[in-house]
Design a protein around this motif. Sequence first.
Motif, PDB file in Angstrom:
ATOM      1  N   PRO A   1      -1.267   3.745  16.483  1.00 16.14           N
ATOM      2  CA  PRO A   1      -0.103   2.865  16.670  1.00 16.14           C
ATOM      3  C   PRO A   1       0.118   2.426  18.109  1.00 16.14           C
ATOM      4  O   PRO A   1       0.792   1.416  18.337  1.00 16.14           O
ATOM      5  CB  PRO A   1       1.066   3.714  16.166  1.00 16.14           C
ATOM      6  CG  PRO A   1       0.603   5.122  16.297  1.00 16.14           C
ATOM      7  CD  PRO A   1      -0.871   5.091  16.038  1.00 16.14           C
TER       8      PRO A   1
ATOM      9  N   PHE B   1       2.326   8.530   8.977  1.00 13.55           N
ATOM     10  CA  PHE B   1       3.742   8.222   8.805  1.00 13.55           C
ATOM     11  C   PHE B   1       4.544   9.512   8.671  1.00 13.55           C
ATOM     12  O   PHE B   1       4.208  10.401   7.889  1.00 13.55           O
ATOM     13  CB  PHE B   1       3.973   7.354   7.569  1.00 13.55           C
ATOM     14  CG  PHE B   1       3.628   5.906   7.766  1.00 13.55           C
ATOM     15  CD1 PHE B   1       4.396   5.111   8.598  1.00 13.55           C
ATOM     16  CD2 PHE B   1       2.541   5.340   7.129  1.00 13.55           C
ATOM     17  CE1 PHE B   1       4.093   3.769   8.789  1.00 13.55           C
ATOM     18  CE2 PHE B   1       2.218   4.005   7.305  1.00 13.55           C
ATOM     19  CZ  PHE B   1       2.994   3.219   8.150  1.00 13.55           C
TER      20      PHE B   1
ATOM     21  N   TYR C   1      -1.085   5.944   9.535  1.00 13.57           N
ATOM     22  CA  TYR C   1      -0.274   4.825  10.027  1.00 13.57           C
ATOM     23  C   TYR C   1      -1.008   3.517   9.768  1.00 13.57           C
ATOM     24  O   TYR C   1      -2.225   3.402   9.977  1.00 13.57           O
ATOM     25  CB  TYR C   1      -0.008   4.984  11.516  1.00 13.57           C
ATOM     26  CG  TYR C   1       0.629   3.763  12.133  1.00 13.57           C
ATOM     27  CD1 TYR C   1       2.002   3.567  12.074  1.00 13.57           C
ATOM     28  CD2 TYR C   1      -0.151   2.789  12.761  1.00 13.57           C
ATOM     29  CE1 TYR C   1       2.587   2.437  12.632  1.00 13.57           C
ATOM     30  CE2 TYR C   1       0.423   1.656  13.323  1.00 13.57           C
ATOM     31  CZ  TYR C   1       1.793   1.486  13.248  1.00 13.57           C
ATOM     32  OH  TYR C   1       2.354   0.363  13.797  1.00 13.57           O
TER      33      TYR C   1
ATOM     34  N   PRO D   1       8.742   1.861  14.472  1.00 17.18           N
ATOM     35  CA  PRO D   1       8.166   3.185  14.717  1.00 17.18           C
ATOM     36  C   PRO D   1       8.818   3.838  15.933  1.00 17.18           C
ATOM     37  O   PRO D   1       9.330   3.162  16.838  1.00 17.18           O
ATOM     38  CB  PRO D   1       6.683   2.894  14.971  1.00 17.18           C
ATOM     39  CG  PRO D   1       6.454   1.509  14.444  1.00 17.18           C
ATOM     40  CD  PRO D   1       7.750   0.789  14.621  1.00 17.18           C
TER      41      PRO D   1
END
Length: 651
Positions: free
Chosen positions: A222, A254, A282, A307
């Motif tokens: 991410p 996640f 993710y 996020p």
Amino acid sequence: MRPCVLRRRPDGLRLQLTRCVSVLALAAALATAPVRAEALDLFGWLPFGSKSSDDEQGQPAVVDPLPYTASLRVSGGPPELETALTGSSELLSQGDRLPSGEAGLIARAVSDFERLVGRLYVEGYYAGTVNIRVAGLDLQQALAAPSLPGPRPVPVTISVDPGPLFTFGTIAITPADDAAQGAGTVFDGASYGLVRGETANSEKILRAERAIVADLKAAGYPFARISRREIVADHDTNRLDVRLSVAAGRAARFGEVSVSGAEATDPDFIVTQAMLPVGGAYSPAEIDRATERLNELGIFSSVRIVPADSITPDGLLPVTIEVSERKRNVIGVGANWSSSEGFGVESYWRRRNLFGRGELLSLEGSVGRIGDNSLSDLEYSARIAFEKPGAFGPQTRFTTSLGARQEVPDAYRSRSITADAFYERDVTDELSVKFGGEVQFADERDVFGNETYLLTGVIGQVTYDTRDDPLNPTKGINALLFAEPAYDIQGANAMLFTRGQISAYRALDDAARFVLAGRLGAGSIIAPSVRSIPAARRFFSGGGGSIRGYAYRNVGPRRNGEVTGGRSFVEASGEIRMKATETIGLVGFVDAGNSFDAMYPDFSQGLKVGVGAGLRYFTPVGPLRFDIAVPLDPEKDDPDFAIYVGLSQAF
């Protein structure tokens, strides 16, 4: 990252690039940013903005407006470059909006310098000279002068020497950490559009960087980023060397999902409907799909899935769903008109989020065929409906409704009451299914006389939709299959209703200014006879949404000169759609079809054909449609031509 090193020379703000980081993004942004934005003006009505009363153009009043004249001269380069530079210049494109005093004019000139340099970079020119003179002074002199000399309007001249066109030289994209090394992404410049020897547009570099970072994020990283950017322009060889270092950061899964901004809505319902795979890798695609699912509920004005700033020690990335709720009570009105079907109005009241879990309660009513008809000959309907999303888990819905209506086309009069209930499920983003049942009582009068029917049926429907825009599609298909075995308790007759339809769309150019659209539909009713079927459930053709040009529901088998409706039908339509301007479109179309007494289409009876043309006015809520159609083989009650007005494309 290393900063840009820009060298300014005294010969009129010449800008050359040696090593650069953010100047590429700045250049592209300034060069391509829109110079002017307007609210939608719909024939003087501004549904999405308002004009200021300060002046006739709706612009704020300018204090001490200073008139000026501007000209551009480009030495060398292709003609397209001068066009691009002209479009990027505020001095040229906003000449009708006078700046505020000398300071405003100089500020506009300084902004233009940045824009023009940015445009040169975008076009691949990194050794160019931009010289702007205001009242005979270069920008440095104008900035230092107490006032601008000379006549009014103030003369402004822009001189651009683009220099040589640069091509890509060395391309090197390297991992900056072990994660990037092992991410599985091959950092090959050519695969990201950076090819040695090709024109070195700055936009290509920015697109490549975005694509690299997007690939890493899609792989579960991410916080992937370009950790180092080194751009070197070699003025001896006219080549641009690009060296990028890529840092992937840590992989993430996640983590906990929280909700903010919910007032009437149950946060647990929001989390459930989002369907984020907690514990799964993710993925930005999962975030996009979750956002789309929540938007489709229709209860939020905005949805953002954010996020957290960091990954927990166990590799989890918490996310927050930020929502803003829409008003819960909605009132709407609408209208339609055609020369063959008359004028119609409709309205509805809706209560969103009835119990805090996305429920929708609707009260709807409409009146149609308004014109010379008496009150008893009007068409009307009333309906109450309830919808509960997530009734049987995410991507499911339960719907039920109770409605009454009167239909009065030329062929029959029908009064009916219908109750139904359905289970719906989105199998994929494109495929959905619907199952349920209905009970309908109908009292009808047609060429066969007066009849009453009490139908019970089990309904199944499959929909497949890949259109890019339901109101104005330019690509994709939309297909539907419907089947309903039913039993008429009054007449003791069993029957099976089936129909299918597919529409396809294809743009003929990259800008989608020319679009081919086609539609094909067919249906069959397996029943003892036409008379055993309620008239409102038989197949009729003609009118808007069918064969344009013919009277509404006036095409099909006849008895004593009156249309009876049929047990089968087939219809086809083709359109060529052209977008003449950003707001105006033209359409040419042909419709063909017929309804048949037999249970399966009997093409020996021929097809009715209508042809016509239309005008479209594109608005943010869909195209306004104006069509005129001519029937090529009219019969009793068919007009010489028909006009249709509505919102959205015909199909």
